[in-house]
Design a protein around this motif. Sequence first.
Motif, PDB file in Angstrom:
ATOM      1  N   LEU A 145      -8.582  -4.152  10.193  1.00 43.71           N
ATOM      2  CA  LEU A 145      -7.865  -5.407   9.981  1.00 43.71           C
ATOM      3  C   LEU A 145      -7.355  -5.551   8.559  1.00 43.71           C
ATOM      4  CD1 LEU A 145      -6.911  -8.126  11.049  1.00 43.71           C
ATOM      5  CD2 LEU A 145      -9.195  -9.058  10.536  1.00 43.71           C
ATOM      6  N   GLY A 146      -8.140  -5.153   7.568  1.00 44.82           N
ATOM      7  CA  GLY A 146      -7.696  -5.283   6.178  1.00 44.82           C
ATOM      8  C   GLY A 146      -6.426  -4.505   5.920  1.00 44.82           C
ATOM      9  N   HIS A 147      -6.382  -3.262   6.385  1.00 41.24           N
ATOM     10  CA  HIS A 147      -5.185  -2.432   6.212  1.00 41.24           C
ATOM     11  C   HIS A 147      -3.996  -3.037   6.950  1.00 41.24           C
ATOM     12  CE1 HIS A 147      -2.869   1.268   5.622  1.00 41.24           C
ATOM     13  NE2 HIS A 147      -2.489   1.142   6.891  1.00 41.24           N
ATOM     14  N   ALA A 148      -4.224  -3.513   8.180  1.00 45.83           N
ATOM     15  CA  ALA A 148      -3.139  -4.104   8.966  1.00 45.83           C
ATOM     16  C   ALA A 148      -2.541  -5.310   8.248  1.00 45.83           C
ATOM     17  CB  ALA A 148      -3.658  -4.501  10.345  1.00 45.83           C
ATOM     18  N   LEU A 149      -3.377  -6.164   7.698  1.00 45.57           N
ATOM     19  CA  LEU A 149      -2.873  -7.348   7.006  1.00 45.57           C
ATOM     20  C   LEU A 149      -2.142  -6.985   5.721  1.00 45.57           C
ATOM     21  CD1 LEU A 149      -5.840  -9.822   7.595  1.00 45.57           C
ATOM     22  CD2 LEU A 149      -3.543  -9.936   8.586  1.00 45.57           C
ATOM     23  N   ASN A 150      -2.612  -5.965   5.025  1.00 51.02           N
ATOM     24  CA  ASN A 150      -1.900  -5.534   3.804  1.00 51.02           C
ATOM     25  C   ASN A 150      -0.507  -5.007   4.149  1.00 51.02           C
ATOM     26  OD1 ASN A 150      -3.878  -6.179   1.884  1.00 51.02           O
ATOM     27  ND2 ASN A 150      -4.961  -4.241   2.193  1.00 51.02           N
ATOM     28  N   VAL A 151      -0.394  -4.236   5.222  1.00 52.65           N
ATOM     29  CA  VAL A 151       0.916  -3.717   5.628  1.00 52.65           C
ATOM     30  C   VAL A 151       1.824  -4.857   6.061  1.00 52.65           C
ATOM     31  CG1 VAL A 151       2.121  -2.298   7.330  1.00 52.65           C
ATOM     32  CG2 VAL A 151       0.045  -1.434   6.227  1.00 52.65           C
ATOM     33  N   GLU A 204     -12.331 -12.431   5.540  1.00 51.51           N
ATOM     34  CA  GLU A 204     -11.552 -13.615   5.216  1.00 51.51           C
ATOM     35  C   GLU A 204     -12.143 -14.341   4.013  1.00 51.51           C
ATOM     36  OE1 GLU A 204     -12.746 -12.769   8.151  1.00 51.51           O
ATOM     37  OE2 GLU A 204     -11.356 -13.240   9.790  1.00 51.51           O
ATOM     38  N   LEU A 205     -13.471 -14.511   4.017  1.00 52.32           N
ATOM     39  CA  LEU A 205     -14.134 -15.209   2.918  1.00 52.32           C
ATOM     40  C   LEU A 205     -13.818 -14.553   1.578  1.00 52.32           C
ATOM     41  CD1 LEU A 205     -16.213 -17.465   2.174  1.00 52.32           C
ATOM     42  CD2 LEU A 205     -17.980 -15.705   2.379  1.00 52.32           C
ATOM     43  N   ASN A 206     -13.841 -13.237   1.529  1.00 54.69           N
ATOM     44  CA  ASN A 206     -13.563 -12.533   0.276  1.00 54.69           C
ATOM     45  C   ASN A 206     -12.102 -12.688  -0.146  1.00 54.69           C
ATOM     46  OD1 ASN A 206     -16.194 -11.635  -0.028  1.00 54.69           O
ATOM     47  ND2 ASN A 206     -15.836  -9.727   1.076  1.00 54.69           N
ATOM     48  N   PHE A 207     -11.188 -12.790   0.817  1.00 56.27           N
ATOM     49  CA  PHE A 207      -9.790 -13.001   0.463  1.00 56.27           C
ATOM     50  C   PHE A 207      -9.596 -14.399  -0.125  1.00 56.27           C
ATOM     51  CE2 PHE A 207      -5.301 -13.986   1.329  1.00 56.27           C
ATOM     52  CZ  PHE A 207      -4.699 -12.859   0.781  1.00 56.27           C
ATOM     53  N   TRP A 208     -10.221 -15.401   0.516  1.00 59.80           N
ATOM     54  CA  TRP A 208     -10.124 -16.759  -0.046  1.00 59.80           C
ATOM     55  C   TRP A 208     -10.721 -16.788  -1.448  1.00 59.80           C
ATOM     56  CZ3 TRP A 208      -7.100 -16.883   3.554  1.00 59.80           C
ATOM     57  CH2 TRP A 208      -7.379 -16.996   4.904  1.00 59.80           C
ATOM     58  N   ARG A 209     -11.806 -16.081  -1.676  1.00 57.53           N
ATOM     59  CA  ARG A 209     -12.401 -16.020  -3.017  1.00 57.53           C
ATOM     60  C   ARG A 209     -11.431 -15.393  -4.011  1.00 57.53           C
ATOM     61  NH1 ARG A 209     -18.473 -13.842  -1.352  1.00 57.53           N
ATOM     62  NH2 ARG A 209     -19.393 -15.902  -0.952  1.00 57.53           N
ATOM     63  N   GLY A 210     -10.731 -14.344  -3.561  1.00 53.27           N
ATOM     64  CA  GLY A 210      -9.765 -13.712  -4.452  1.00 53.27           C
ATOM     65  C   GLY A 210      -8.654 -14.671  -4.851  1.00 53.27           C
ATOM     66  N   LEU A 211      -8.178 -15.448  -3.896  1.00 52.39           N
ATOM     67  CA  LEU A 211      -7.143 -16.439  -4.229  1.00 52.39           C
ATOM     68  C   LEU A 211      -7.669 -17.459  -5.233  1.00 52.39           C
ATOM     69  CD1 LEU A 211      -5.579 -17.160  -0.706  1.00 52.39           C
ATOM     70  CD2 LEU A 211      -4.681 -15.674  -2.508  1.00 52.39           C
ATOM     71  N   ASP A 260     -10.050 -17.066  -7.389  1.00 58.54           N
ATOM     72  CA  ASP A 260     -10.215 -16.417  -8.692  1.00 58.54           C
ATOM     73  C   ASP A 260      -8.900 -16.340  -9.449  1.00 58.54           C
ATOM     74  OD1 ASP A 260     -12.893 -16.069  -8.198  1.00 58.54           O
ATOM     75  OD2 ASP A 260     -12.723 -13.980  -7.563  1.00 58.54           O
ATOM     76  N   HIS A 261      -7.789 -16.380  -8.740  1.00 58.12           N
ATOM     77  CA  HIS A 261      -6.468 -16.348  -9.385  1.00 58.12           C
ATOM     78  C   HIS A 261      -5.862 -17.747  -9.502  1.00 58.12           C
ATOM     79  CE1 HIS A 261      -6.816 -12.020  -8.680  1.00 58.12           C
ATOM     80  NE2 HIS A 261      -5.836 -11.863  -9.551  1.00 58.12           N
ATOM     81  N   GLY A 262      -6.729 -18.747  -9.419  1.00 54.67           N
ATOM     82  CA  GLY A 262      -6.290 -20.101  -9.712  1.00 54.67           C
ATOM     83  C   GLY A 262      -5.724 -20.886  -8.553  1.00 54.67           C
ATOM     84  N   ALA A 263      -5.832 -20.386  -7.326  1.00 59.27           N
ATOM     85  CA  ALA A 263      -5.256 -21.095  -6.183  1.00 59.27           C
ATOM     86  C   ALA A 263      -5.988 -22.410  -5.927  1.00 59.27           C
ATOM     87  CB  ALA A 263      -5.305 -20.214  -4.940  1.00 59.27           C
ATOM     88  N   ARG A 302       3.138 -16.907  -0.759  1.00 64.54           N
ATOM     89  CA  ARG A 302       3.088 -15.463  -0.925  1.00 64.54           C
ATOM     90  C   ARG A 302       2.682 -15.132  -2.349  1.00 64.54           C
ATOM     91  NH1 ARG A 302       6.018 -10.994   1.616  1.00 64.54           N
ATOM     92  NH2 ARG A 302       5.626  -9.170   0.318  1.00 64.54           N
ATOM     93  N   GLN A 303       1.789 -14.182  -2.491  1.00 70.02           N
ATOM     94  CA  GLN A 303       1.360 -13.694  -3.803  1.00 70.02           C
ATOM     95  C   GLN A 303       0.992 -12.227  -3.646  1.00 70.02           C
ATOM     96  OE1 GLN A 303      -2.153 -12.811  -4.369  1.00 70.02           O
ATOM     97  NE2 GLN A 303      -2.210 -12.919  -2.136  1.00 70.02           N
ATOM     98  N   ASP A 304       1.047 -11.485  -4.739  1.00 73.66           N
ATOM     99  CA  ASP A 304       0.807 -10.044  -4.676  1.00 73.66           C
ATOM    100  C   ASP A 304      -0.454  -9.620  -5.422  1.00 73.66           C
ATOM    101  OD1 ASP A 304       3.168  -9.537  -3.192  1.00 73.66           O
ATOM    102  OD2 ASP A 304       4.346  -9.720  -5.048  1.00 73.66           O
ATOM    103  N   ALA A 305      -1.181 -10.587  -5.974  1.00 76.00           N
ATOM    104  CA  ALA A 305      -2.334 -10.241  -6.805  1.00 76.00           C
ATOM    105  C   ALA A 305      -3.577  -9.924  -5.983  1.00 76.00           C
ATOM    106  CB  ALA A 305      -2.631 -11.388  -7.776  1.00 76.00           C
ATOM    107  N   VAL A 306      -3.700 -10.518  -4.813  1.00 76.19           N
ATOM    108  CA  VAL A 306      -4.918 -10.360  -4.018  1.00 76.19           C
ATOM    109  C   VAL A 306      -4.592  -9.584  -2.739  1.00 76.19           C
ATOM    110  CG1 VAL A 306      -6.824 -11.554  -2.869  1.00 76.19           C
ATOM    111  CG2 VAL A 306      -5.766 -12.564  -4.907  1.00 76.19           C
TER     112      VAL A 306
END
Length: 649
Positions: free
Chosen positions: A76-82, A195-202, A204-207, A177-181
């Motif tokens: 799933l992670g690879h699919a979402l990145n593509v 999903e939880l880790n992706f929300w954390r990444g956002l 961490d970048h000030g979202a 849309r953002q390209d940092a995470v």
Amino acid sequence: MPRAEPPAPRVSVLMPTFKQAAFLPRALESLLAQTLTDWELIVLDDGSPDETTDVLAPYLADPRVRLIRFERNRGLGHALNVATREARGPYLAYLPSDDVYYPDHLGTLADLLDARPEVDLAYGGVRWAYWNYGPTLRGEEAVGREAEVIASPPAAKRGERVPSGNPLALVQVMHRRQDAVRWVPREAEVSDRLELNFWRGLLDHGARFAYAGELTCEWVDHPDQRHKIIAGFVGGLSRYRAHYGVGEDVWLNFQPSRGMRTDERERYGPFAAPRPRPARDGLHVLLVGSLGFNPERITALEALGHRLSALWLPKTETWDSAGPFPFGHIETLPLGDAWRERVWAARPDVIYALLNWQDLAFIHQILSALPDIPAVFHFKEGPFICLEHGLWPTLVEVLERADGHVFISPENRDWFRLATGGRLGDKPTLLLDGDLPSRVWMTDEWAPKLSGRDGQIHTVCAGRPIGLVPWEEIAAAGIHVHFYGAQFHEWFPNWSREGLETGHMHLHPTVTPAGWVRELSQYDAGWVQIFDSRNGGDLRRANWDDLNLPARLGTYAAAGLPWIMRDNRHSLVAMQTLAQRHDFGLFFRDFADAAAQLRDRPRLAQLTANARAAREDFAFETHAPALIALFRQVILRRQQDAGVPLPSD
């Protein structure tokens, strides 16, 4: 002239899908019904083996719909990145193919992001598990506190449907849309915290996150949801590999929020050796079922020059092991309409059917369909769960169909002989524990005893703490218990909390086999399951505990630890008999008695020496030749019964 690129849509909807053809129409129709029509859909078919392509075909006539297909599943992670890379809209939304939008979903979230430029992620309320409604998967209290809840999700409660603590399902989210995470790919980690880790990444970048105030979508509840396959009880590493078709060439770092965690390269790396040279008279053994704990042990049969293939149990529980495996060279035969033809093409000499009650129906199916292949049945458990689940007739039929039997102890063998009234006949039998570890883990990295440093009693529990109560008596006796395994801490939170309050409980992470000797040998002894036997020497009165051999016994044996168990020497108890045979059992009446025996340093030193001396008997490699001899014996009997001339005739 080159064709002009169509204008970017207001919203790019990303739809990852795998093996969900039956769900697709409902999801797609919910998108077509949106009040906001300025969208594009990017479908990422992650190697689906079902009718996904046919179901999608009519929807591809809509110019807003694009399909990207992988030949094999990439995760799933690879699919979402593509899909993110291919998206053209300023806003990204998610519609997993088993979920549903309500008509105002996209419009509501896009309007919020338009009106509030300081907000980076908007989410609608979600219906889930049919009867649950709310703004988040963690309830209303998470609204306005998203950053706090995502950074430190509460510990999962017993029966928690979302043990990762993730508050936001993919389907309810739209963000700028953002390209940092980026999404974590399978190559880095497999987890239901994706999903939880992706929300954390956002974050961490000030979202900044905001709730749209309306129920706009549904997170559909069904057994094959990804988070259940990873962290559900009928889930785990083997289930994940089987469901997504992860091949033997892929090593996984499997880290569920609940259940057994395994970094395969760390755990199984020592067994990633070239295929051994086959013996001239080597057998082809077809494994049927699953391997329980310590699955790497099976490579010992390859090392002896034999070939292995397998029909694996399709759905395993979190602790169980079934292939495909990244170690060894076991050929996984796919299940499906032509599985019999695949087996006959492989031409196995013998079936080795194993191991637990969960495998029984599957084993029965396979053995019934392949009556001409000699079979050995290895059952690692007592019969009582089979009785409870209505599987006793199936168990008896499998025992009768098998040409040879492997029982885990003399007590189990004798119980079954009594219970079946001689119906098993004189079939060849072997006594062999079902979860023995490999000799590879039995190193000489002995650690100094903690008790020699501080004069206290230090014991270990490396499994479920069954019967290890009450804490008041354990602490009063001065016994320290070192409790290993994050999954067990989660399964027994009250027991752990009560122990910590006494000062005599110490929590430790899971120790992998490579560290068993180095880590566990520092303790005085290890706790097995504590219970009072009441069979009085009559096997007809025996229960599960009397006949069971817990998997931790091999772990303790590898680390050279005496076993601590209730004094049941008035009864027949399988693990007690085993401990008596090797003289490394510490049998106690109460915890004060256990402490007194653990303070008897000369006797404890003798028990420890005996345990270390007995290690070889607990290595699977020691018994592998006898297992092969059993296979040859049942093959020979089949040939004799069929009148096949033998080489010496």
